[in-house]
Design a protein around this motif. Structure first.
Motif, mmCIF file in Angstrom:
data_model
loop_
_atom_site.group_PDB
_atom_site.id
_atom_site.type_symbol
_atom_site.label_atom_id
_atom_site.label_comp_id
_atom_site.label_asym_id
_atom_site.label_seq_id
_atom_site.Cartn_x
_atom_site.Cartn_y
_atom_site.Cartn_z
ATOM 1 N N LEU A 24 120.011 75.810 40.275
ATOM 2 C CA LEU A 24 118.685 75.223 40.079
ATOM 3 C C LEU A 24 118.756 74.024 39.134
ATOM 4 C CD1 LEU A 24 115.650 75.596 40.712
ATOM 5 C CD2 LEU A 24 115.493 76.968 38.614
ATOM 6 N N ARG A 25 119.502 74.165 38.044
ATOM 7 C CA ARG A 25 119.630 73.074 37.077
ATOM 8 C C ARG A 25 120.344 71.871 37.688
ATOM 9 N NH1 ARG A 25 121.711 75.945 33.664
ATOM 10 N NH2 ARG A 25 123.918 75.500 33.970
ATOM 11 N N ASN A 26 121.445 72.121 38.394
ATOM 12 C CA ASN A 26 122.187 71.022 39.023
ATOM 13 C C ASN A 26 121.365 70.336 40.110
ATOM 14 O OD1 ASN A 26 124.406 71.507 37.423
ATOM 15 N ND2 ASN A 26 125.518 72.683 38.962
ATOM 16 N N THR A 27 120.596 71.122 40.850
ATOM 17 C CA THR A 27 119.759 70.560 41.913
ATOM 18 C C THR A 27 118.729 69.599 41.347
ATOM 19 O OG1 THR A 27 120.027 72.512 43.334
ATOM 20 C CG2 THR A 27 118.118 71.095 43.744
ATOM 21 N N TYR A 28 118.012 70.031 40.318
ATOM 22 C CA TYR A 28 116.962 69.185 39.763
ATOM 23 C C TYR A 28 117.525 67.985 39.006
ATOM 24 C CZ TYR A 28 113.179 72.157 41.254
ATOM 25 O OH TYR A 28 112.261 72.830 42.031
ATOM 26 N N THR A 29 118.712 68.138 38.436
ATOM 27 C CA THR A 29 119.355 66.991 37.791
ATOM 28 C C THR A 29 119.740 65.945 38.823
ATOM 29 O OG1 THR A 29 120.242 68.372 35.995
ATOM 30 C CG2 THR A 29 121.297 66.248 36.368
ATOM 31 N N LEU A 30 120.397 66.402 39.903
ATOM 32 C CA LEU A 30 120.803 65.470 40.954
ATOM 33 C C LEU A 30 119.584 64.890 41.657
ATOM 34 C CD1 LEU A 30 123.042 64.127 42.573
ATOM 35 C CD2 LEU A 30 123.121 66.161 44.054
ATOM 36 N N LEU A 31 118.557 65.690 41.853
ATOM 37 C CA LEU A 31 117.332 65.199 42.493
ATOM 38 C C LEU A 31 116.706 64.074 41.676
ATOM 39 C CD1 LEU A 31 115.263 65.515 44.789
ATOM 40 C CD2 LEU A 31 114.084 67.208 43.376
ATOM 41 N N ALA A 32 116.647 64.261 40.367
ATOM 42 C CA ALA A 32 116.086 63.220 39.498
ATOM 43 C C ALA A 32 116.916 61.938 39.576
ATOM 44 C CB ALA A 32 116.027 63.722 38.060
ATOM 45 N N MET A 33 118.232 62.076 39.616
ATOM 46 C CA MET A 33 119.118 60.916 39.696
ATOM 47 C C MET A 33 118.959 60.187 41.020
ATOM 48 S SD MET A 33 122.528 62.634 37.974
ATOM 49 C CE MET A 33 123.565 61.197 38.266
ATOM 50 N N THR A 72 130.653 67.499 53.981
ATOM 51 C CA THR A 72 131.416 67.254 52.744
ATOM 52 C C THR A 72 130.688 67.777 51.501
ATOM 53 O OG1 THR A 72 130.413 65.045 52.526
ATOM 54 C CG2 THR A 72 132.491 65.196 53.730
ATOM 55 N N LYS A 73 129.721 68.680 51.686
ATOM 56 C CA LYS A 73 128.866 69.104 50.578
ATOM 57 C C LYS A 73 129.600 69.852 49.477
ATOM 58 C CE LYS A 73 127.413 73.316 52.997
ATOM 59 N NZ LYS A 73 126.252 74.034 53.577
ATOM 60 N N ASN A 74 130.798 70.308 49.747
ATOM 61 C CA ASN A 74 131.567 71.032 48.740
ATOM 62 C C ASN A 74 132.601 70.153 48.053
ATOM 63 O OD1 ASN A 74 130.349 73.664 49.156
ATOM 64 N ND2 ASN A 74 131.447 73.741 51.104
ATOM 65 N N SER A 75 132.451 68.842 48.185
ATOM 66 C CA SER A 75 133.417 67.923 47.584
ATOM 67 C C SER A 75 132.703 66.743 46.938
ATOM 68 C CB SER A 75 134.389 67.411 48.659
ATOM 69 O OG SER A 75 133.702 66.600 49.603
ATOM 70 N N GLN A 183 112.809 76.038 50.074
ATOM 71 C CA GLN A 183 114.084 75.670 49.485
ATOM 72 C C GLN A 183 114.188 76.098 48.026
ATOM 73 O OE1 GLN A 183 117.282 73.664 50.802
ATOM 74 N NE2 GLN A 183 117.362 75.376 49.380
ATOM 75 N N THR A 184 113.110 75.908 47.274
ATOM 76 C CA THR A 184 113.115 76.341 45.874
ATOM 77 C C THR A 184 113.247 77.855 45.787
ATOM 78 O OG1 THR A 184 111.655 74.477 45.342
ATOM 79 C CG2 THR A 184 111.911 76.187 43.673
ATOM 80 N N GLY A 185 112.548 78.566 46.664
ATOM 81 C CA GLY A 185 112.669 80.015 46.695
ATOM 82 C C GLY A 185 114.081 80.473 47.029
ATOM 83 N N GLU A 186 114.738 79.761 47.936
ATOM 84 C CA GLU A 186 116.118 80.085 48.287
ATOM 85 C C GLU A 186 117.048 79.932 47.086
ATOM 86 O OE1 GLU A 186 117.646 80.976 51.666
ATOM 87 O OE2 GLU A 186 115.637 81.782 51.341
ATOM 88 N N ILE A 187 116.838 78.890 46.292
ATOM 89 C CA ILE A 187 117.666 78.682 45.102
ATOM 90 C C ILE A 187 117.418 79.790 44.085
ATOM 91 C CG2 ILE A 187 118.169 77.131 43.170
ATOM 92 C CD1 ILE A 187 117.213 74.816 44.962
ATOM 93 N N VAL A 188 116.151 80.047 43.820
ATOM 94 C CA VAL A 188 115.778 81.035 42.807
ATOM 95 C C VAL A 188 116.267 82.429 43.166
ATOM 96 C CG1 VAL A 188 113.817 82.198 41.709
ATOM 97 C CG2 VAL A 188 113.786 79.717 42.018
ATOM 98 N N ASN A 194 124.505 75.858 47.152
ATOM 99 C CA ASN A 194 125.061 74.505 47.122
ATOM 100 C C ASN A 194 123.980 73.528 46.679
ATOM 101 O OD1 ASN A 194 125.759 71.738 48.389
ATOM 102 N ND2 ASN A 194 127.683 72.868 48.533
ATOM 103 N N TYR A 195 124.163 72.937 45.506
ATOM 104 C CA TYR A 195 123.110 72.086 44.952
ATOM 105 C C TYR A 195 122.981 70.751 45.687
ATOM 106 C CZ TYR A 195 126.628 69.295 42.397
ATOM 107 O OH TYR A 195 127.676 68.468 42.064
ATOM 108 N N ILE A 196 124.032 70.306 46.357
ATOM 109 C CA ILE A 196 123.942 69.057 47.119
ATOM 110 C C ILE A 196 123.026 69.247 48.326
ATOM 111 C CG2 ILE A 196 125.231 67.437 48.576
ATOM 112 C CD1 ILE A 196 127.545 67.633 46.637
ATOM 113 N N SER A 197 123.229 70.340 49.064
ATOM 114 C CA SER A 197 122.355 70.638 50.204
ATOM 115 C C SER A 197 120.911 70.802 49.758
ATOM 116 C CB SER A 197 122.819 71.921 50.904
ATOM 117 O OG SER A 197 124.037 71.714 51.579
ATOM 118 N N ALA A 198 120.719 71.531 48.651
ATOM 119 C CA ALA A 198 119.370 71.764 48.148
ATOM 120 C C ALA A 198 118.713 70.453 47.734
ATOM 121 C CB ALA A 198 119.423 72.727 46.963
#
Length: 223
Positions: A24-33, A72-75, A183-188, A194-198
């Motif tokens: 969740l933290r990585n997703t929202y960080t990458l989303l903001a970026m 390539t979501k895992n790289s 999607q948020t429910g799936e993360i929680v 995978n935070y890239i997919s999210a």
């Protein structure tokens, strides 16, 4: 002994709270970026008055980038492609914003759509995070809705029907909102690890939500 082995197997297959919080933290960080990067490319596109990419070419590029990200979501390549994708989407946003800003009350329409998108996203995300509800029941509705919308987008492009475009905007608002919840429910709840997919899923939902609200506000203000 059997029950203990089953519990260990379940624990290994189900993400821990620490893992879920990290995703969740990585997703929202990458989303903001990525949103910030899109804003930069959109601003550059506006300033340079760059033209829109033709519809069919845009569809090809859009899905090709999504396909590349998924593969390539895992790289680190997946991370790089995520920025390529969101930068491209920002570029596509530039001509649209220039159009709306050129009409009466255009700046008000854009700012209103932006604020409504932000409030909707924050509200839906906060609800999913705090309640920790399982929104997997929305998956069938989302799949069916996306298929219908894609057919509608093609029909609107071919026949240029204003009424259909209005209906599509309403549909995209509903589907985008449902995807944000799902999607948020799936993360929680550990369904997405995978935070890239999210991030990409949430980004596309926010993007479509903003454009749909902007179009609806434009219809509402049209004399």
């Amino acid at each position: 002994m059997l029950m203990n082995n089953e519990f260990q197997a379940y624990s290994q297959s189900y993400p821990s709270t620490e893992v879920k919080n990290k995703v969740l933290r990585n997703t929202y960080t990458l989303l903001a970026m990525t949103l910030a990067f899109s804003a930069i490319t959109a601003f550059a596109s506006m300033q340079l008055a760059l033209p829109r990419v033709p519809f069919l070419l845009h569809i090809v590029v859009f899905f090709a980038l999504l396909f590349g990200i998924e593969k390539t979501k895992n790289s680190s390549a997946g991370l790089a492609l995520t920025f390529v994708f969101t930068g491209y989407m920002g570029y596509m946003l530039g001509p649209i914003l220039n159009y709306y800003l050129s009409i009466p009350n255009g700046s008000q329409l854009v700012s209103s759509a932006f604020m409504m998108t932000a409030v909707a996203f924050l509200g839906l995300s906060a609800y999913a995070v705090t309640t920790k509800k399982d929104f997997s029941f929305l998956s069938n509705f989302i799949v069916a809705g996306v298929i219908v919308l894609m057919v509608g987008v093609l029909a609107a492009w071919l026949f240029e029907l204003p009424t259909l475009q209005l209906a599509l905007s309403v549909g995209f608002v509903l589907i985008s909102s449902a995807i944000i919840l799902w999607q948020t429910g799936e993360i929680v709840n550990g369904g997405e690890t995978n935070y890239i997919s999210a991030t990409v899923t949430l980004y596309v939902s926010i993007y479509n939500l903003f454009l749909s609200l902007l179009q609806l506000l434009g219809f509402a203000s049209d004399d």
